[in-house]
Design a protein around this motif. Structure first.
Motif, PDB file in Angstrom:
ATOM      1  N   SER A  19       0.834  -1.205   0.000  1.00 11.69           N
ATOM      2  CA  SER A  19       0.000   0.000   0.000  1.00 11.69           C
ATOM      3  C   SER A  19       0.865   1.249   0.000  1.00 11.69           C
ATOM      4  N   ASP A  20       0.460   2.236  -0.810  1.00 10.83           N
ATOM      5  CA  ASP A  20       1.213   3.489  -0.874  1.00 10.83           C
ATOM      6  C   ASP A  20       0.502   4.624  -0.130  1.00 10.83           C
ATOM      7  N   PHE A  21      -0.520   4.263   0.665  1.00 16.06           N
ATOM      8  CA  PHE A  21      -1.257   5.296   1.397  1.00 16.06           C
ATOM      9  C   PHE A  21      -0.441   5.750   2.602  1.00 16.06           C
ATOM     10  N   VAL A  22      -0.311   7.067   2.746  1.00 20.23           N
ATOM     11  CA  VAL A  22       0.479   7.649   3.841  1.00 20.23           C
ATOM     12  C   VAL A  22      -0.454   8.188   4.913  1.00 20.23           C
ATOM     13  N   SER A  23      -0.406   7.601   6.097  1.00 24.13           N
ATOM     14  CA  SER A  23      -1.240   8.079   7.195  1.00 24.13           C
ATOM     15  C   SER A  23      -0.868   9.512   7.560  1.00 24.13           C
ATOM     16  N   PHE A  24      -1.872  10.361   7.611  1.00 29.81           N
ATOM     17  CA  PHE A  24      -1.740  11.786   7.913  1.00 29.81           C
ATOM     18  C   PHE A  24      -0.868  12.511   6.885  1.00 29.81           C
ATOM     19  N   PHE A  41      -2.895   2.890  -5.175  1.00 31.81           N
ATOM     20  CA  PHE A  41      -3.966   3.683  -5.791  1.00 31.81           C
ATOM     21  C   PHE A  41      -3.846   3.636  -7.315  1.00 31.81           C
ATOM     22  N   PRO A  42      -4.959   3.537  -8.054  1.00 34.13           N
ATOM     23  CA  PRO A  42      -6.339   3.426  -7.571  1.00 34.13           C
ATOM     24  C   PRO A  42      -6.796   1.969  -7.469  1.00 34.13           C
ATOM     25  N   HIS A  43      -7.645   1.708  -6.494  1.00 34.89           N
ATOM     26  CA  HIS A  43      -8.158   0.348  -6.317  1.00 34.89           C
ATOM     27  C   HIS A  43      -9.529   0.403  -5.646  1.00 34.89           C
TER      28      HIS A  43
END
Length: 243
Positions: free
Chosen positions: A15-20, A128-130
């Motif tokens: 996952s490439d999502f960065v928290s905050f 992203f995107p998924h």
């Protein structure tokens, strides 16, 4: 590349999502602004109820369809046994069909569950995107707004009987899910391990007991806040101290 196929892919990635990060902060700002509008500006609105209900229902149907058509962890991840999934389904069906018990579950579980999920991201391992990313945020955002609408606009309240029923339902739900987790080697309702890292290893039964007690404590606090019992007790305490 087939964009549709790529959007619904099933091979896990990192996952490439960065928290905050910027995207996360932007989502939280939208969540806050719409929540403020719902609480402060909105009146009881049947069209809004149906809109939220159908969006949540479509979101859940799409998510489960993806799990089962791609065979991606459909038993260990794809069942509606997480708190927020239960809250989303009950909230959607409650809003559409006006089922009071479902509305109660959706509202009481939904506020805490949605806020927790939006702050502590527990998404699937895809870049992203998924589909799972859109499903995650659409589901939790509308769960939050729908729950706040019921509590602050429609004022469904929480009677003593509602509170007792929620405690019984919640405890039985956790006990059943704990058994299912041990059969499927899953982590529904996060009864096996939390969605974040902790530097301590608990006995499985002790940890599950802690999760159940925390969730029941949250319901108790909601019951006290909704019925202004905390404020009343503070006023009584203040009067006693002053006298």
């Amino acid at each position: 590349m087939n964009i549709f196929k790529y959007f619904f892919r099933s091979i896990p990635e990192k996952s490439d999502f960065v928290s905050f990060g910027k995207i996360h902060i932007s989502i939280l700002i939208v969540a806050f602004i719409v929540s403020y509008i719902v609480i402060m500006k909105m009146n009881v609105n049947r069209k809004f109820e149906l809109l939220v209900g159908f969006i949540l229902l479509i979101q859940q149907i799409t998510l489960y369809s993806w799990y089962f058509t791609t065979n991606y962890n459909h038993l260990t991840e794809g069942l509606p046994l997480y708190h927020c999934r239960v809250a989303i389904l009950t909230l959607a069906l409650g809003l559409i069909f006006k089922i009071d018990f479902f509305l109660n579950i959706g509202a009481y579980w939904g506020v805490f569950g949605a806020i927790s999920a939006l702050l502590i991201i527990g998404g699937d391992p895809f870049t992203f995107p998924h589909i799972t990313q859109f499903s995650y945020f659409i589901g939790h955002l509308f769960l939050l707004w729908g729950s706040l609408y019921l509590l602050f606009v429609k004022k469904i309240g929480m009677t003593d009987i509602d509170y007792k029923n929620m405690l019984v339902f919640t405890t039985i739900f956790h006990m059943i899910v704990f058994v299912i987790n041990n059969k499927l080697y899953s982590n529904y309702a996060y009864l096996i391990e939390p969605p974040f890292t902790i530097n301590h290893t608990f006995n499985p039964y002790v940890y599950a007991f802690i999760v159940i007690m925390v969730f029941n404590l949250v319901l108790t606090l909601e019951y006290l806040l909704i019925n202004n019992k905390i404020l009343s007790k503070l006023k009584i305490l203040g009067t006693a101290i002053n006298s």
